[in-house]
Design a protein around this motif. Structure first.
Motif, short mmCIF file in Angstrom:
data_model
loop_
_atom_site.label_atom_id
_atom_site.label_comp_id
_atom_site.label_asym_id
_atom_site.label_seq_id
_atom_site.Cartn_x
_atom_site.Cartn_y
_atom_site.Cartn_z
N LYS A 88 6.49 2.79 -7.93
CA LYS A 88 6.34 4.34 -8.40
C LYS A 88 7.66 5.30 -8.13
O LYS A 88 7.24 6.45 -7.74
CB LYS A 88 5.23 4.86 -7.64
CG LYS A 88 3.90 4.07 -8.18
CD LYS A 88 2.52 4.67 -7.46
CE LYS A 88 1.38 3.69 -7.95
NZ LYS A 88 0.25 4.30 -7.16
N LEU A 89 8.66 4.58 -7.60
CA LEU A 89 9.90 5.41 -7.45
C LEU A 89 10.77 5.72 -8.73
O LEU A 89 10.70 5.24 -9.78
CB LEU A 89 10.83 4.54 -6.48
CG LEU A 89 10.19 3.97 -5.17
CD1 LEU A 89 11.33 3.34 -4.41
CD2 LEU A 89 9.68 5.36 -4.42
N THR A 90 11.58 6.77 -8.45
CA THR A 90 12.10 7.31 -9.72
C THR A 90 13.51 6.31 -9.59
O THR A 90 13.78 5.68 -8.58
CB THR A 90 12.81 8.85 -9.40
OG1 THR A 90 13.54 8.67 -8.23
CG2 THR A 90 11.70 9.69 -9.24
N GLY A 115 9.59 12.26 -0.14
CA GLY A 115 9.36 12.22 -1.82
C GLY A 115 9.23 10.69 -2.30
O GLY A 115 9.18 10.60 -3.47
N TYR A 116 9.31 9.74 -1.21
CA TYR A 116 9.14 8.53 -2.02
C TYR A 116 7.59 7.99 -2.14
O TYR A 116 6.96 8.22 -1.17
CB TYR A 116 9.93 7.49 -1.04
CG TYR A 116 11.52 7.47 -0.90
CD1 TYR A 116 11.90 6.76 -1.90
CD2 TYR A 116 12.28 8.47 -0.28
CE1 TYR A 116 13.29 6.77 -1.73
CE2 TYR A 116 13.56 8.49 -0.31
CZ TYR A 116 14.03 7.87 -1.27
OH TYR A 116 15.56 7.79 -1.17
N ASP A 117 7.47 7.57 -3.17
CA ASP A 117 5.74 7.34 -3.48
C ASP A 117 5.64 5.81 -3.03
O ASP A 117 5.70 4.91 -3.87
CB ASP A 117 5.39 7.53 -5.02
CG ASP A 117 3.95 7.43 -5.04
OD1 ASP A 117 3.26 7.15 -4.14
OD2 ASP A 117 3.49 7.62 -6.26
N GLN A 145 15.81 6.78 -6.81
CA GLN A 145 15.33 6.48 -5.61
C GLN A 145 15.51 4.75 -5.25
O GLN A 145 15.49 4.56 -4.06
CB GLN A 145 13.97 6.93 -5.14
CG GLN A 145 13.83 8.11 -5.17
CD GLN A 145 12.21 8.83 -5.18
OE1 GLN A 145 11.40 8.08 -5.70
NE2 GLN A 145 11.76 9.75 -4.30
N GLN A 174 7.68 9.23 2.87
CA GLN A 174 6.80 9.54 1.92
C GLN A 174 6.95 11.38 1.79
O GLN A 174 6.91 11.96 0.93
CB GLN A 174 5.29 9.23 2.54
CG GLN A 174 4.61 8.01 2.20
CD GLN A 174 3.46 7.72 2.88
OE1 GLN A 174 3.20 8.56 3.80
NE2 GLN A 174 2.72 6.72 2.27
N PRO A 218 3.17 3.38 -0.82
CA PRO A 218 1.70 3.05 -0.33
C PRO A 218 1.76 3.21 1.18
O PRO A 218 2.78 2.57 1.92
CB PRO A 218 1.28 1.97 -1.05
CG PRO A 218 2.50 1.00 -1.23
CD PRO A 218 3.49 2.03 -1.38
#
Length: 742
Positions: A55-57, A104-106, A60, A101, A108
């Motif tokens: 789920k990272l850009t 901004g790092y998604d 990232q 997190q 878990p």
């Protein structure tokens, strides 16, 4: 000109900060020599990001550098400088995740209690990040660890001041260990007659079989073993030592390796916490279970989870915990001002770094009054605890060691291809109930069996034959090169070591050992023999398995040099490349804490400086590059000058710190390159650099000192902001201008 690359690992904490100062110098000096220096991210946040890209850009995401380096380590061209990285405990992992997190790092959250299959899958993914995730991947060779000659010579001329006398009135310090039902006592081992695959399974008391690990490939000649720590006996041991420490007025301390041995030792740590605080934790067991408090993460986790309770219930449990200290022996303190004890978090007191300090401090650790006090040091398993007790007894009889005169104990360590990765791997399990743990081959035959009770810790280990052959060869090579006796620290009473001894006996005759002193001795006897030689100023080579390698290469250097960070750590990779490990990161968190508080980084990068010399020498020999050889020779000279002039970092703010040390290394290295006559082009390039640094020495030193004395913001702990960190670690415009112009 053949281009050769040195891979410099991007890691964590203090050595990561120091890299911001040192790497620009190294890259500038190497420019145009055929040597390139690249970074590769194996830091804790880097490992997390690489393993959870879902789920990272795109901005990232980063590649899985650890896997890439693992493949590189198997090639002849590998040249890797590996700095100390965090071997993450669960609290460290959780802190790093929270920071990522927040940035901004998604990523878990780590599921502490795996209630669903999804939770179990997440835990398995995070397991690749926890503990000794890095070392088994990169170590495709055995370890050659010793003090560089210049470093040892300097240490004897300028002995460190940290040694404290053993009390002449007598010391009650001791190392306590179990006398049965530990890993040592239960171990079974065998050598594989042929290649096969095995599985590890648990057979419950009712006959139900559960496969814990399947399709584990084994080679012909590979040694495997299986052992069990009986937790009922472990808890009985803890209880007895708690009573003994109280009765004898000793400080109580626990020494495990709960970061590296990520399954076994955290569980053993948790049992100590629950036994020591039994009155309080037992009384509130149901409530603590409901809020998810986990003693394996230390008392800190319990206290943290109390925040989920109503204020009155929280206060009640806190009061009951505080009352425990009135009936229990005093605990060794990590930070008495903050009330942080040895049992607060599992990664604060690590056996390989803490036990040398017990010896260094005269058998004592710090108590709640911030005073040194005799300690009862609990090292439960007998595989390694008895050799520490042997050293304690030697000091009680003969007094403290003298760094100005003592000899060295270098090490040749068996660690290639995941050799003896006790507890830090995927073959360690907590027994789900009473029954039998079995290692079963492809034909269904049980090779090794262990009877277990609920909660017992089972571990299986393997050592391949080729690394053992390489290890024996390396021991002979070092004995021949140094002239020192080489002692294999192997216990014939221990099942695994008995199999290793057979291999050593088999492979020693393959080498010319004429004129060499090669022996096999039990660890306690090897320790006694080495200590006699140390006190006579004589050197000895310890030839050991992986865990003892880890312990001894902190133990002796901390006493001799004041730190293990100054050791030369060379790993000749089995396929022809080189891995050069630098120092030890056990004190790195305290260094970062001081840097953030007052802008002074006391991390000593001497290990990095020393590692660069053989790294450059490897390039010179493999590619016939005279410029790389010259860089190595002049760097070695610069290190000698650096030591002679006392340019190591001070511990105090307002004095030389890591950034100043880096400047002086750069100055002396440039001066050596400018003074040499082997390469006119290099001389021409470095004469003006040396002149500029020499002329501006006072100005640069003043600019570096001016950066100290105030709090520092680097934008994060685990993942600091690169621009902010570079600004703090390169605060001298004058120095930067000279380096950047190159």
């Amino acid at each position: 000109m053949t281009l050769s690359k040195i891979i410099w690992t991007k890691i964590d904490e203090a050595p990561a900060l120091a890299t911001y100062a040192l790497l620009p110098v190294l890259q500038a000096y190497a420019r145009g020599t055929g040597v390139e220096v690249e970074t590769s991210d194996i830091s804790l946040p880097g490992r997390i990001i690489a393993n959870f890209p879902d789920k990272l850009t795109d901005a990232q995401k980063i590649p899985d550098c650890l896997t890439q380096l693992g493949e590189l380590a198997k090639t002849p061209g590998a040249n890797i400088i590996k700095l100390p990285n965090i071997s993450a405990s669960l609290p460290q992992l959780q802190s790093a995740i929270k920071e990522l997190q927040a940035k901004g790092y998604d990523i878990p959250a780590y599921p502490e209690e795996a209630k669903t299959d999804a939770d179990k899958a997440l835990q398995a993914r995070f397991a690749k990040v926890l503990g000794s995730a890095v070392n088994p991947v990169l170590r495709e060779g055995n370890s050659d660890r010793r003090a560089a000659a210049s470093v040892k010579k300097f240490a004897q001329k300028n002995p460190h001041k940290m040694m404290k006398p053993w009390p002449e009135s007598g010391s009650k310090a001791c190392v306590a260990h179990m006398d049965g039902k530990d890993f040592y006592g239960s171990e079974k081992s065998l050598t594989m007659p042929a290649a096969t695959t095995v599985r590890i399974e648990f057979v419950s008391a009712d006959g139900t079989t559960k496969v814990l690990k399947d399709k584990l490939a084994l080679q012909a000649g590979e040694i495997i073993d299986a052992a069990v720590m009986n937790v009922a006996a472990l808890r009985k041991f803890y209880s007895a030592q708690i009573d003994r420490a109280k009765r004898e007025g000793l400080l109580l301390s626990l020494h495990l390796k709960a970061t590296m041995m990520k399954i076994s030792d955290p569980i053993m740590f948790g049992h100590c916490v629950s036994v020591y605080y039994e009155d309080a934790l037992g009384k509130h067991a149901d409530v603590l279970r409901e809020i998810g408090a986990n003693v394996n993460n230390g008392l800190a986790d319990v206290l943290d989870k109390l925040g989920r309770l109503p204020a009155d219930k929280k206060a009640e449990i806190e009061a009951d915990i505080a009352a425990v200290y009135k009936t229990r022996p005093a605990l060794a303190m990590v930070d008495s001002r903050k009330g942080i004890t040895n049992l607060h978090v599992p990664n604060n007191v690590i056996v390989d770094a803490s036990m040398p300090n017990v010896v260094r401090d005269g058998g004592k650790m710090w108590n709640a009054q911030d005073q040194l006090q005799d300690t009862l040091a609990m090292v439960p398993d007998r595989c390694y605890s008895t050799m520490y007790q042997t050293m304690i007894e030697d000091c009680q009889k003969h007094g403290q060691f003298n760094p100005a005169t003592m000899g060295s104990v270098s090490n040749v360590g068996l660690m290639a291809q995941k050799a003896e990765e006790y507890g830090s791997h995927d073959k360690t399990f907590e027994a789900p109930g009473p029954g039998t743990m079995r290692v079963v081959d492809a034909s269904g035959k049980a090779l090794l069996e262990q009877t277990v009770e609920r909660g017992d810790i089972f571990r299986m280990c393997q050592v391949k034959d080729a690394p053992i052959q390489d290890w024996v060869k390396l021991a002979i090579t070092r004995a021949r090169a140094s002239g020192a006796p080489a002692i294999f620290w192997l216990d014939d009473r221990r099942a695994h070591d008995a199999e290793i001894i057979k291999k050593v006996d088999k492979y020693l005759p393959d080498h010319d050992t004429q004129g060499l002193d090669i022996r096999i001795m039990r660890p306690d006897d090897a320790m006694k023999h080495s200590l006699v030689r140390i006190r006579r100023g004589e050197d000895t080579i310890s030839v050991t398995g992986n865990v003892l390698r880890d312990y001894l290469t902190d133990l002796f250097p901390i006493l001799e040099l004041g730190t293990s960070a100054r050791m030369l750590s060379i790993v000749p990779l089995m396929n022809g490349g080189g891995l050069f490990e630098t120092g030890a990161g056990g004190s790195a968190p305290k260094h970062v804490e001081q840097f953030l508080k007052e802008g002074h980084l006391r991390w000593d990068s001497l290990g990095e400086y020393c590692a660069l010399v053989p790294s450059l020498e490897l390039i010179a020999s493999k590619t016939d590059n005279p410029k790389a050889k010259l860089l190595a020779e002049t760097l070695d000279q610069a290190i000698g000058t650096y030591l002679e002039n006392g340019r190591s970092p001070s511990r105090k703010v307002g004095e030389l710190d890591n950034r100043g040390s880096t400047f002086y290394l750069a100055l002396y290295w440039a001066q050596a390159l400018a003074a040499q006559t082997k390469d006119a082009t290099m001389k021409e390039r470095f004469v003006p650099v040396a002149q500029a640094l020499t002329d501006n020495e006072a100005k640069i030193a003043a600019e570096l000192l001016a950066a100290q004395g105030k709090p520092v913001d680097i934008g994060g702990y685990y993942l600091p902001d690169p621009a902010k960190t570079e600004g703090q670690m390169r605060p001298s415009p004058t120095f930067n201008a000279v380096i950047d112009a190159m």
